[in-house]
Structures are given as structure tokens and as C-alpha cells.
Design a protein around this motif. Sequence first.
Motif, PDB file in Angstrom:
ATOM      1  N   ALA A   1      10.392  12.512   5.853  1.00 17.86           N
ATOM      2  CA  ALA A   1       9.082  12.641   6.479  1.00 17.86           C
ATOM      3  C   ALA A   1       8.220  11.900   5.507  1.00 17.86           C
ATOM      4  CB  ALA A   1       8.927  14.140   6.750  1.00 17.86           C
ATOM      5  N   SER A   2       7.211  11.331   6.536  1.00 13.72           N
ATOM      6  CA  SER A   2       6.094  10.534   5.406  1.00 13.72           C
ATOM      7  C   SER A   2       4.652  10.691   6.130  1.00 13.72           C
ATOM      8  CB  SER A   2       6.275   9.129   5.379  1.00 13.72           C
ATOM      9  OG  SER A   2       6.299   8.529   6.531  1.00 13.72           O
ATOM     10  N   VAL A   3       3.483  10.776   5.561  1.00 10.70           N
ATOM     11  CA  VAL A   3       2.425  11.221   5.945  1.00 10.70           C
ATOM     12  C   VAL A   3       1.577   9.755   6.047  1.00 10.70           C
ATOM     13  CG1 VAL A   3       0.168  12.197   5.590  1.00 10.70           C
ATOM     14  CG2 VAL A   3       2.298  13.388   4.865  1.00 10.70           C
ATOM     15  N   THR A   4       1.226   9.590   7.490  1.00 11.44           N
ATOM     16  CA  THR A   4       0.677   8.270   7.661  1.00 11.44           C
ATOM     17  C   THR A   4      -0.417   8.237   8.420  1.00 11.44           C
ATOM     18  OG1 THR A   4       2.766   7.556   8.041  1.00 11.44           O
ATOM     19  CG2 THR A   4       1.376   6.162   8.941  1.00 11.44           C
ATOM     20  N   CYS A   5      -1.530   7.488   8.281  1.00  7.94           N
ATOM     21  CA  CYS A   5      -2.846   7.381   8.909  1.00  7.94           C
ATOM     22  C   CYS A   5      -2.649   7.009  10.011  1.00  7.94           C
ATOM     23  CB  CYS A   5      -3.816   6.548   7.806  1.00  7.94           C
ATOM     24  SG  CYS A   5      -5.473   6.303   8.424  1.00  7.94           S
ATOM     25  N   LEU A   6      -3.319   7.335  11.110  1.00  6.74           N
ATOM     26  CA  LEU A   6      -3.768   7.002  12.417  1.00  6.74           C
ATOM     27  C   LEU A   6      -4.274   5.724  12.394  1.00  6.74           C
ATOM     28  CD1 LEU A   6      -4.081  10.156  14.550  1.00  6.74           C
ATOM     29  CD2 LEU A   6      -2.522   8.404  15.165  1.00  6.74           C
ATOM     30  N   GLN A   7      -5.377   5.601  11.853  1.00  2.56           N
ATOM     31  CA  GLN A   7      -6.399   4.483  11.845  1.00  2.56           C
ATOM     32  C   GLN A   7      -5.933   3.192  11.246  1.00  2.56           C
ATOM     33  OE1 GLN A   7      -7.610   7.711  11.787  1.00  2.56           O
ATOM     34  NE2 GLN A   7      -8.474   7.693  13.892  1.00  2.56           N
ATOM     35  N   CYS A   8      -5.415   3.280  10.174  1.00  2.00           N
ATOM     36  CA  CYS A   8      -5.210   2.052   9.296  1.00  2.00           C
ATOM     37  C   CYS A   8      -3.620   2.044   8.866  1.00  2.00           C
ATOM     38  CB  CYS A   8      -5.863   1.977   7.953  1.00  2.00           C
ATOM     39  SG  CYS A   8      -5.287   3.235   6.746  1.00  2.00           S
ATOM     40  N   GLY A   9      -2.762   3.022   9.237  1.00  2.00           N
ATOM     41  CA  GLY A   9      -1.560   2.817   8.824  1.00  2.00           C
ATOM     42  C   GLY A   9      -1.030   3.115   7.485  1.00  2.00           C
ATOM     43  N   HIS A  10      -2.064   3.399   6.641  1.00  2.00           N
ATOM     44  CA  HIS A  10      -1.606   3.566   5.173  1.00  2.00           C
ATOM     45  C   HIS A  10      -0.580   4.884   5.280  1.00  2.00           C
ATOM     46  CE1 HIS A  10      -2.126   4.058   0.969  1.00  2.00           C
ATOM     47  NE2 HIS A  10      -2.561   5.389   1.168  1.00  2.00           N
ATOM     48  N   VAL A  11       0.341   4.435   4.454  1.00  5.73           N
ATOM     49  CA  VAL A  11       1.612   5.735   4.085  1.00  5.73           C
ATOM     50  C   VAL A  11       1.107   6.359   2.744  1.00  5.73           C
ATOM     51  CG1 VAL A  11       3.911   6.200   3.931  1.00  5.73           C
ATOM     52  CG2 VAL A  11       3.047   4.517   5.527  1.00  5.73           C
ATOM     53  N   LEU A  12       1.018   7.715   2.742  1.00  5.12           N
ATOM     54  CA  LEU A  12       0.692   8.360   1.476  1.00  5.12           C
ATOM     55  C   LEU A  12       1.687   8.170   0.233  1.00  5.12           C
ATOM     56  CD1 LEU A  12      -1.906   9.215   3.205  1.00  5.12           C
ATOM     57  CD2 LEU A  12      -1.759  11.394   1.908  1.00  5.12           C
ATOM     58  N   THR A  13       1.633   8.053  -0.799  1.00  9.90           N
ATOM     59  CA  THR A  13       2.533   8.259  -1.843  1.00  9.90           C
ATOM     60  C   THR A  13       2.830   9.742  -2.039  1.00  9.90           C
ATOM     61  OG1 THR A  13       0.858   8.536  -3.617  1.00  9.90           O
ATOM     62  CG2 THR A  13       1.211   6.323  -2.887  1.00  9.90           C
ATOM     63  N   GLU A  14       3.887   9.964  -2.840  1.00 15.20           N
ATOM     64  CA  GLU A  14       4.227  11.290  -3.100  1.00 15.20           C
ATOM     65  C   GLU A  14       3.195  12.316  -3.549  1.00 15.20           C
ATOM     66  OE1 GLU A  14       8.144  12.088  -4.586  1.00 15.20           O
ATOM     67  OE2 GLU A  14       9.176  10.558  -3.390  1.00 15.20           O
ATOM     68  N   ALA A  15       2.542  11.539  -4.554  1.00 15.77           N
ATOM     69  CA  ALA A  15       1.425  12.316  -5.440  1.00 15.77           C
ATOM     70  C   ALA A  15       0.204  12.581  -4.290  1.00 15.77           C
ATOM     71  CB  ALA A  15       1.040  11.449  -6.462  1.00 15.77           C
ATOM     72  N   GLN A  16       0.042  11.610  -3.312  1.00 16.37           N
ATOM     73  CA  GLN A  16      -1.038  12.229  -2.394  1.00 16.37           C
ATOM     74  C   GLN A  16      -0.749  12.960  -1.512  1.00 16.37           C
ATOM     75  OE1 GLN A  16      -1.452   7.825  -1.173  1.00 16.37           O
ATOM     76  NE2 GLN A  16      -3.585   7.810  -2.346  1.00 16.37           N
ATOM     77  N   GLU A  17       0.434  13.230  -1.148  1.00 13.84           N
ATOM     78  CA  GLU A  17       1.176  13.964  -0.264  1.00 13.84           C
ATOM     79  C   GLU A  17       1.000  15.245  -0.745  1.00 13.84           C
ATOM     80  OE1 GLU A  17       4.708  13.499   1.604  1.00 13.84           O
ATOM     81  OE2 GLU A  17       4.677  11.440   1.939  1.00 13.84           O
ATOM     82  N   ALA A  18       1.442  15.417  -1.918  1.00 12.76           N
ATOM     83  CA  ALA A  18       1.383  16.747  -2.840  1.00 12.76           C
ATOM     84  C   ALA A  18      -0.069  17.270  -2.826  1.00 12.76           C
ATOM     85  CB  ALA A  18       1.725  16.560  -4.475  1.00 12.76           C
ATOM     86  N   GLY A  19      -1.001  16.561  -3.165  1.00  9.84           N
ATOM     87  CA  GLY A  19      -2.461  16.824  -3.017  1.00  9.84           C
ATOM     88  C   GLY A  19      -2.943  17.555  -1.589  1.00  9.84           C
TER      89      GLY A  19
END
Length: 49
Positions: A23-41
Motif C-alpha cells: 500500500a502506498s500513500v498517493t496525492c490526488l492532485q499531483c500524483g506524488h507518492v510519499l516516501t516511507e519516512a513521510q508516511e511515518a510522519g
Amino acid sequence: MMWLKGCPRCGGDLYVEYNVGDASVTCLQCGHVLTEAQEAGLKQLQLVR
Ligand SMILES: [Zn+2]
């Protein structure tokens, strides 16, 4: 699960995208996929609330 205005790049809305075995966290607007560190935050923010 969603985070409104949580994208570190554009401030857009994030959603969890489920792939096979992952599973990955993705931005609806720009499609940016968060890094693991950003997901942890993000998860830490959810716990605080
Ligand atoms: Zn974005």
C-alpha cells in the motif's frame, strides 16, 4: 483512509492506494507518492489526533 491537504509537495489531498501485497500513500492532485519516512510522519499525526 485519506488525509486532506496533507501532500508535502503541493498541499493536496492524500489517499491510500492498495497494490498487490503493498500500500502506498498517493496525492490526488499531483500524483506524488510519499516516501516511507513521510508516511511515518502522517501516521504519527493520526495517532496524536
Ligand atoms: Zn500533491
